[in-house]
Design a protein around this motif. Structure first.
Motif, PDB file in Angstrom:
ATOM      1  N   ILE A   1     -38.026  47.043  25.086  1.00 21.50           N
ATOM      2  CA  ILE A   1     -37.522  48.275  24.491  1.00 21.50           C
ATOM      3  C   ILE A   1     -38.656  49.265  24.265  1.00 21.50           C
ATOM      4  CG2 ILE A   1     -36.411  49.265  22.451  1.00 21.50           C
ATOM      5  CD1 ILE A   1     -34.904  46.570  22.196  1.00 21.50           C
ATOM      6  N   ARG A   2     -39.787  48.772  23.781  1.00 18.82           N
ATOM      7  CA  ARG A   2     -40.942  49.653  23.575  1.00 18.82           C
ATOM      8  C   ARG A   2     -41.406  50.261  24.890  1.00 18.82           C
ATOM      9  NH1 ARG A   2     -45.587  46.914  20.066  1.00 18.82           N
ATOM     10  NH2 ARG A   2     -46.458  49.019  20.364  1.00 18.82           N
TER      11      ARG A   2
ATOM     12  N   HIS B   1     -41.094  58.359  25.286  1.00 19.56           N
ATOM     13  CA  HIS B   1     -40.231  59.427  24.796  1.00 19.56           C
ATOM     14  C   HIS B   1     -40.416  59.653  23.298  1.00 19.56           C
ATOM     15  CE1 HIS B   1     -38.414  59.283  28.712  1.00 19.56           C
ATOM     16  NE2 HIS B   1     -38.145  58.005  28.552  1.00 19.56           N
TER      17      HIS B   1
ATOM     18  N   ASN C   1     -37.744  57.244  16.588  1.00 20.79           N
ATOM     19  CA  ASN C   1     -37.841  58.495  17.331  1.00 20.79           C
ATOM     20  C   ASN C   1     -38.440  59.544  16.391  1.00 20.79           C
ATOM     21  OD1 ASN C   1     -37.460  60.864  18.774  1.00 20.79           O
ATOM     22  ND2 ASN C   1     -35.427  60.300  19.488  1.00 20.79           N
TER      23      ASN C   1
ATOM     24  N   TYR D   1     -29.143  49.696  17.978  1.00 26.12           N
ATOM     25  CA  TYR D   1     -29.538  51.076  18.258  1.00 26.12           C
ATOM     26  C   TYR D   1     -28.821  51.981  17.258  1.00 26.12           C
ATOM     27  CZ  TYR D   1     -31.538  49.632  22.736  1.00 26.12           C
ATOM     28  OH  TYR D   1     -32.302  49.037  23.711  1.00 26.12           O
TER      29      TYR D   1
ATOM     30  N   PHE E   1     -41.227  57.544  20.786  1.00 24.31           N
ATOM     31  CA  PHE E   1     -40.830  56.502  19.848  1.00 24.31           C
ATOM     32  C   PHE E   1     -42.074  55.724  19.435  1.00 24.31           C
ATOM     33  CE2 PHE E   1     -36.827  57.557  21.621  1.00 24.31           C
ATOM     34  CZ  PHE E   1     -35.826  57.081  20.784  1.00 24.31           C
TER      35      PHE E   1
ATOM     36  N   GLU F   1     -39.724  51.013  27.413  1.00 20.18           N
ATOM     37  CA  GLU F   1     -38.792  52.036  27.869  1.00 20.18           C
ATOM     38  C   GLU F   1     -38.816  53.285  27.001  1.00 20.18           C
ATOM     39  OE1 GLU F   1     -34.174  52.448  29.409  1.00 20.18           O
ATOM     40  OE2 GLU F   1     -34.810  50.638  28.344  1.00 20.18           O
ATOM     41  N   LEU F   2     -38.997  53.110  25.696  1.00 18.01           N
ATOM     42  CA  LEU F   2     -38.826  54.237  24.779  1.00 18.01           C
ATOM     43  C   LEU F   2     -40.117  54.897  24.315  1.00 18.01           C
ATOM     44  CD1 LEU F   2     -35.889  53.010  22.504  1.00 18.01           C
ATOM     45  CD2 LEU F   2     -35.802  54.473  24.533  1.00 18.01           C
ATOM     46  N   GLU F   3     -41.223  54.195  24.289  1.00 17.32           N
ATOM     47  CA  GLU F   3     -42.460  54.798  23.780  1.00 17.32           C
ATOM     48  C   GLU F   3     -42.892  56.052  24.545  1.00 17.32           C
ATOM     49  OE1 GLU F   3     -45.277  51.581  23.404  1.00 17.32           O
ATOM     50  OE2 GLU F   3     -44.785  51.342  21.265  1.00 17.32           O
TER      51      GLU F   3
ATOM     52  N   VAL G   1     -31.336  59.015  25.424  1.00 15.83           N
ATOM     53  CA  VAL G   1     -32.497  58.575  24.650  1.00 15.83           C
ATOM     54  C   VAL G   1     -32.760  59.535  23.494  1.00 15.83           C
ATOM     55  CG1 VAL G   1     -35.013  58.279  24.752  1.00 15.83           C
ATOM     56  CG2 VAL G   1     -33.570  57.287  26.539  1.00 15.83           C
ATOM     57  N   SER G   2     -32.554  60.824  23.736  1.00 18.62           N
ATOM     58  CA  SER G   2     -32.807  61.816  22.686  1.00 18.62           C
ATOM     59  C   SER G   2     -31.852  61.682  21.502  1.00 18.62           C
ATOM     60  CB  SER G   2     -32.706  63.229  23.265  1.00 18.62           C
ATOM     61  OG  SER G   2     -31.421  63.460  23.792  1.00 18.62           O
TER      62      SER G   2
ATOM     63  N   THR H   1     -27.955  55.637  16.446  1.00 21.51           N
ATOM     64  CA  THR H   1     -27.927  56.920  17.145  1.00 21.51           C
ATOM     65  C   THR H   1     -27.215  57.973  16.306  1.00 21.51           C
ATOM     66  OG1 THR H   1     -25.806  56.825  18.321  1.00 21.51           O
ATOM     67  CG2 THR H   1     -27.608  55.508  19.228  1.00 21.51           C
TER      68      THR H   1
END
Length: 237
Positions: free
Chosen positions: A177-178, A184, A196, A160, A186, A180-182, A145-146, A162
């Motif tokens: 997706i939000r 972290h 990110n 994605y 995002f 899962e990632l927010e 994720v980072s 990256t």
């Protein structure tokens, strides 16, 4: 979400520390979960590796004391950030034996605690790794994720972006997706880009710079995005 354990047999002191932690992370807009234990033995009975991100351990407690409890928890988890909470400065030296991150002297001072939390957040960002599996057009990939700079959603087609290249996924749900990632760091800058914050290099009136990429930032989302960005970098100082 940051998961915190407080092991403290004094109810008043537990409540004070809980209130200070809640205040600090609330001001940052960060979600936390605090679980308290009145005895080290009760904590050790349920403790597992990666169950918590931070542990605040009182030293002087009936039964198993905090130092012995810390030795036992280190057998299961070498990485969790461990804070000793004590009014006995002598334990500061012993804290090195169990790789304590820091110690908090009673009575707890909010502003001293806030400085320690800023350091702790930097450490968490440096050590936490979260992987995810994506089913891209060229096959399945496991990515950190980072390493995701931003996610682009056009219609329902997801890409994605990256540090190691771009992965076109095709149909995907922005809502999922939000979710899962927010957690972290995002943040949505418009309806098409979930960014990110660690990769943001500049912002002007309508554009957001993520390295060499220029994304649009919606007027309706600018204030919330800038607030999130400011809070993020305030923890990096």
């Amino acid at each position: 979400m940051i998961k915190i354990a407080i092991i403290e047999d004094d109810a008043a002191q537990e409540a004070e520390l809980r209130a200070y932690l809640t205040k600090y992370f609330s001001e940052l807009g960060r979600r936390i979960s605090i679980t308290s234990y009145a005895a080290a033995d009760a904590f050790l009975a349920v403790f597992e590796r990666h169950k918590f991100n931070m542990i605040f351990m009182d030293i002087e407690m009936p039964g198993t004391n905090g130092m012995e409890a810390s030795r036992l928890l280190r057998r299961k988890d070498e990485d969790v950030l461990l804070f000793f909470v004590t009014n006995l400065a002598q334990y500061a030296l012993e804290s090195y034996e169990v790789s304590a991150f820091d110690y908090v002297v009673k009575p707890v001072n909010y502003y001293n605690l806030a400085l320690k939390m800023k350091r702790a957040l930097r450490m968490l960002r440096n050590t936490e790794e979260h992987a995810m599996v994506i089913n891209a057009a060229d096959g399945q990939h496991v990515i950190q994720v980072s390493d995701i700079r931003y996610v682009e959603v056009m219609g329902h087609n997801v890409t994605y972006h990256t540090v190691n290249g771009d992965y076109f996924v095709g149909y995907g749900s922005l809502k999922a997706i939000r979710a899962e990632l927010e957690p972290h760091d995002f943040v949505l800058c418009d309806r098409s880009f979930l960014v990110n914050l660690k990769y943001v290099t500049g912002v002007n009136k309508s554009d957001l710079y993520v390295g060499n990429d220029v994304l649009k930032i919606a007027k309706s989302r600018r204030s919330a995005f800038m607030l999130a960005l400011t809070k993020y970098f305030s923890c990096e100082e």
